[in-house]
Design a protein around this motif. Structure first.
Motif, PDB file in Angstrom:
ATOM      1  N   GLU A 113      -4.354   6.477   7.363  1.00  0.00           N
ATOM      2  CA  GLU A 113      -3.346   5.800   8.169  1.00  0.00           C
ATOM      3  C   GLU A 113      -2.109   5.575   7.314  1.00  0.00           C
ATOM      4  OE1 GLU A 113      -5.427   2.216   9.239  1.00  0.00           O
ATOM      5  OE2 GLU A 113      -6.300   3.131  11.034  1.00  0.00           O
ATOM      6  N   ILE A 114      -0.968   6.064   7.772  1.00  0.00           N
ATOM      7  CA  ILE A 114       0.297   5.876   7.058  1.00  0.00           C
ATOM      8  C   ILE A 114       1.205   5.042   7.950  1.00  0.00           C
ATOM      9  CG2 ILE A 114       2.253   6.990   5.942  1.00  0.00           C
ATOM     10  CD1 ILE A 114       0.565   9.536   5.727  1.00  0.00           C
ATOM     11  N   ARG A 115       1.755   3.964   7.399  1.00  0.00           N
ATOM     12  CA  ARG A 115       2.634   3.090   8.167  1.00  0.00           C
ATOM     13  C   ARG A 115       3.954   2.904   7.420  1.00  0.00           C
ATOM     14  NH1 ARG A 115      -2.414   0.941   9.240  1.00  0.00           N
ATOM     15  NH2 ARG A 115      -2.856   0.643  11.460  1.00  0.00           N
ATOM     16  N   ALA A 116       5.056   2.983   8.153  1.00  0.00           N
ATOM     17  CA  ALA A 116       6.360   2.699   7.566  1.00  0.00           C
ATOM     18  C   ALA A 116       6.408   1.229   7.174  1.00  0.00           C
ATOM     19  CB  ALA A 116       7.464   3.015   8.572  1.00  0.00           C
ATOM     20  N   GLY A 117       6.968   0.953   5.984  1.00  0.00           N
ATOM     21  CA  GLY A 117       7.081  -0.420   5.512  1.00  0.00           C
ATOM     22  C   GLY A 117       8.525  -0.869   5.532  1.00  0.00           C
ATOM     23  N   ALA A 118       8.979  -1.424   4.416  1.00  0.00           N
ATOM     24  CA  ALA A 118      10.355  -1.891   4.317  1.00  0.00           C
ATOM     25  C   ALA A 118      11.309  -0.702   4.262  1.00  0.00           C
ATOM     26  CB  ALA A 118      10.516  -2.752   3.060  1.00  0.00           C
ATOM     27  N   GLY A 119      12.420  -0.803   4.997  1.00  0.00           N
ATOM     28  CA  GLY A 119      13.412   0.261   4.919  1.00  0.00           C
ATOM     29  C   GLY A 119      13.791   0.882   6.241  1.00  0.00           C
ATOM     30  N   SER A 178      -4.790   5.037  -1.481  1.00  0.00           N
ATOM     31  CA  SER A 178      -4.602   3.770  -0.777  1.00  0.00           C
ATOM     32  C   SER A 178      -3.642   2.867  -1.537  1.00  0.00           C
ATOM     33  CB  SER A 178      -5.950   3.049  -0.620  1.00  0.00           C
ATOM     34  OG  SER A 178      -6.694   3.585   0.432  1.00  0.00           O
ATOM     35  N   GLY A 179      -2.655   2.333  -0.842  1.00  0.00           N
ATOM     36  CA  GLY A 179      -1.725   1.411  -1.465  1.00  0.00           C
ATOM     37  C   GLY A 179      -0.315   1.615  -0.946  1.00  0.00           C
ATOM     38  N   VAL A 180       0.634   0.960  -1.599  1.00  0.00           N
ATOM     39  CA  VAL A 180       2.040   1.038  -1.199  1.00  0.00           C
ATOM     40  C   VAL A 180       2.730   2.139  -2.000  1.00  0.00           C
ATOM     41  CG1 VAL A 180       4.238  -0.184  -1.087  1.00  0.00           C
ATOM     42  CG2 VAL A 180       2.101  -1.411  -0.592  1.00  0.00           C
ATOM     43  N   HIS A 181       3.373   3.061  -1.293  1.00  0.00           N
ATOM     44  CA  HIS A 181       4.147   4.136  -1.900  1.00  0.00           C
ATOM     45  C   HIS A 181       5.623   3.807  -1.724  1.00  0.00           C
ATOM     46  CE1 HIS A 181       0.752   7.208  -2.131  1.00  0.00           C
ATOM     47  NE2 HIS A 181       0.219   6.172  -1.493  1.00  0.00           N
ATOM     48  N   ARG A 182       6.387   3.889  -2.814  1.00  0.00           N
ATOM     49  CA  ARG A 182       7.805   3.515  -2.780  1.00  0.00           C
ATOM     50  C   ARG A 182       8.675   4.748  -2.999  1.00  0.00           C
ATOM     51  NH1 ARG A 182      10.395  -0.467  -7.286  1.00  0.00           N
ATOM     52  NH2 ARG A 182       9.843   1.323  -8.595  1.00  0.00           N
ATOM     53  N   VAL A 183       9.736   4.867  -2.226  1.00  0.00           N
ATOM     54  CA  VAL A 183      10.659   5.989  -2.384  1.00  0.00           C
ATOM     55  C   VAL A 183      12.044   5.459  -2.706  1.00  0.00           C
ATOM     56  CG1 VAL A 183      11.213   6.088   0.093  1.00  0.00           C
ATOM     57  CG2 VAL A 183      11.569   8.110  -1.338  1.00  0.00           C
ATOM     58  N   GLN A 184      12.708   6.149  -3.624  1.00  0.00           N
ATOM     59  CA  GLN A 184      14.084   5.821  -3.991  1.00  0.00           C
ATOM     60  C   GLN A 184      14.922   7.087  -3.788  1.00  0.00           C
ATOM     61  OE1 GLN A 184      13.176   4.527  -8.009  1.00  0.00           O
ATOM     62  NE2 GLN A 184      13.417   2.381  -7.436  1.00  0.00           N
ATOM     63  N   ILE A 195      21.744   4.870  -3.090  1.00  0.00           N
ATOM     64  CA  ILE A 195      20.284   5.013  -3.111  1.00  0.00           C
ATOM     65  C   ILE A 195      19.637   3.811  -2.450  1.00  0.00           C
ATOM     66  CG2 ILE A 195      18.255   5.054  -4.621  1.00  0.00           C
ATOM     67  CD1 ILE A 195      19.826   6.720  -6.588  1.00  0.00           C
ATOM     68  N   GLN A 196      18.666   4.080  -1.603  1.00  0.00           N
ATOM     69  CA  GLN A 196      17.924   3.015  -0.923  1.00  0.00           C
ATOM     70  C   GLN A 196      16.461   3.068  -1.337  1.00  0.00           C
ATOM     71  OE1 GLN A 196      18.509   2.605   3.351  1.00  0.00           O
ATOM     72  NE2 GLN A 196      16.343   2.118   3.636  1.00  0.00           N
ATOM     73  N   THR A 197      15.852   1.924  -1.451  1.00  0.00           N
ATOM     74  CA  THR A 197      14.419   1.836  -1.755  1.00  0.00           C
ATOM     75  C   THR A 197      13.669   1.480  -0.480  1.00  0.00           C
ATOM     76  OG1 THR A 197      14.792   1.165  -4.044  1.00  0.00           O
ATOM     77  CG2 THR A 197      12.637   0.659  -3.098  1.00  0.00           C
ATOM     78  N   SER A 198      12.712   2.295  -0.131  1.00  0.00           N
ATOM     79  CA  SER A 198      11.898   2.069   1.073  1.00  0.00           C
ATOM     80  C   SER A 198      10.425   2.221   0.697  1.00  0.00           C
ATOM     81  CB  SER A 198      12.266   3.060   2.179  1.00  0.00           C
ATOM     82  OG  SER A 198      13.652   3.031   2.434  1.00  0.00           O
ATOM     83  N   THR A 199       9.560   1.786   1.583  1.00  0.00           N
ATOM     84  CA  THR A 199       8.127   1.866   1.296  1.00  0.00           C
ATOM     85  C   THR A 199       7.339   2.341   2.511  1.00  0.00           C
ATOM     86  OG1 THR A 199       7.716  -0.436   1.957  1.00  0.00           O
ATOM     87  CG2 THR A 199       8.225  -0.035  -0.372  1.00  0.00           C
ATOM     88  N   ALA A 200       6.174   2.860   2.241  1.00  0.00           N
ATOM     89  CA  ALA A 200       5.190   3.193   3.273  1.00  0.00           C
ATOM     90  C   ALA A 200       3.822   2.808   2.731  1.00  0.00           C
ATOM     91  CB  ALA A 200       5.239   4.672   3.624  1.00  0.00           C
ATOM     92  N   THR A 201       2.955   2.380   3.602  1.00  0.00           N
ATOM     93  CA  THR A 201       1.612   1.964   3.207  1.00  0.00           C
ATOM     94  C   THR A 201       0.602   3.010   3.652  1.00  0.00           C
ATOM     95  OG1 THR A 201       2.207  -0.372   3.423  1.00  0.00           O
ATOM     96  CG2 THR A 201      -0.131   0.159   3.379  1.00  0.00           C
TER      97      THR A 201
END
Length: 363
Positions: A113-119, A178-184, A195-201
């Motif tokens: 399961e992949i969910r969009a997080g912050a961003g 499993s965990g939080v993946h962060r993209v810059q 540049i923006q920092t966003s995350t997906a779980t």
């Protein structure tokens, strides 16, 4: 360790004797069970026998070194002794790894399961990048993928997406994700180049069989709803989507990707069953020793595990401090090297904690 290895070897010999008995071959279920047990023991016993042979060769060479006077034969004995000692040390190290506790879930299929997080929209687009990355890795590894549920955005990202990966050993490869993946990176919606920092779980759930999770129909609230999403000819026209509520836990599952209500319900039940199985497993894991929890593995989903920096073409896994500068190929599915490194770190942690037994089971 070696006393238990001797006991395991006795069991191995006993199994082979029983397998050669005609009565055993007539009992199909018994025969299958014994063959499975034999297969699990064979690598350990083969390595144990190689270890013992090396010890025996070393003893013979040592004895010859103490009595031999011929310089040439003495040199040969010394070389044999060194070789036998190296072999024995190598076998002992390999035996420790073979005897590590096996994760009983490793051979299972997985639901990811992949969910969009912050961003916002950028997080949804990153969720799509992760889905593509895992799909490409699964394909290259000869696993099969099946889309179970998705909620797509107007720009082609995903608020959430759930899919299954099937194949022997799927969980053993994907469990470290499993965990939080962060993209810059600079978002596609950003014109100033900032540049923006966003995350997906990411959540990786072992597929649960019916016998492993029993669901009381009275605990379910089932609702049929109209599909929704970014668009498409069947969206909002037919009530084929399914929403399940598991009342005791409050877990909600929605499936809408199939046109058939029955197919959506079947997929929703798969997801629900795996979530309940995962919940049960996590409750059990909370009771185990602290050193077991400290190992690299199925990390807490709130833990930031990895950063993807597009400007520097860098991928960093924060659990093991590994950085690679091959982001382009990484997000195109070439993640096997990172997974191997995580598995190696996990093995090293287990060896440090001394957790092993003679049958490869939990210590």
């Amino acid at each position: 360790m070696f006393e238990r290895l001797s006991e395991a070897e006795q069991r191995f010999v006993s199994i082979e004797e029983e397998l050669s008995d005609p009565d055993t071959m007539r009992d199909i279920e018994r025969y299958k069970a014994l063959m499975k047990e034999r297969a699990s023991l064979a690598p350990v016993i083969d390595k144990f026998r190689e270890y013992r042979k090396a010890l025996s060769n070393g003893e013979e060479a040592k004895s010859l070194m103490e009595t031999e006077r011929d310089p040439e034969l003495l040199e040969m004995a010394e070389e044999e002794f060194r070789s036998a000692k190296e072999t024995a040390e190598r076998c002992e190290g390999e035996l420790k790894i073979l005897l590590l506790p096996k994760d009983p879930l490793d051979e299972k299929n997985v639901i990811i399961e992949i969910r969009a997080g912050a961003g916002g929209e950028e997080a949804a687009l990153f969720a799509g990048v992760l889905y593509r990355m895992y799909s490409m890795y699964a394909d290259a590894s000869r696993f099969k993928t099946e889309l179970l549920s998705s909620n797509e955005t107007e720009l082609g990202g995903f608020r959430e997406i759930t899919f299954m990966v099937t194949g022997s050993g799927a969980y053993s490869r994907f469990k470290y994700e499993s965990g939080v993946h962060r993209v810059q990176r600079v978002p596609v919606t950003e014109s100033s180049g900032r540049i923006q920092t966003s995350t997906a779980t990411v959540a990786v759930l072992p597929e649960a069989e019916d016998v492993e999770v029993e669901i009381d129909p009275n605990d379910l609230e089932i609702e049929t709803i109209k599909s929704s999403g970014a668009g498409g000819q069947h969206v909002n026209k037919t009530e084929s989507a399914i929403r399940l509520l598991h009342k005791p836990t409050g877990i909600v599952v929605e499936c809408q990707d199939e046109r058939s209500q029955f197919k959506n319900r079947d997929k929703a039940m798969k997801i629900l069953r795996s979530r309940l199985f995962d919940l049960k497993s996590r409750e059990q894991n909370d009771k185990i020793a602290s050193e077991r929890r400290s190992q690299v593995g199925t990390g807490d989903r709130s833990e930031r595990i990895r950063t993807y920096n597009f400007r520097e073409s860098r991928v960093t896994d924060h659990r093991i401090g590994l950085t690679v500068y091959t982001l382009d190929t990484f997000i195109n599915g070439e993640i096997g090297g990172m997974i191997d490194a995580l598995a190696t770190a996990d093995t090293a942690e287990k060896l440090k904690n001394g957790g092993f037994d003679s049958a490869g089971g939990a210590s």
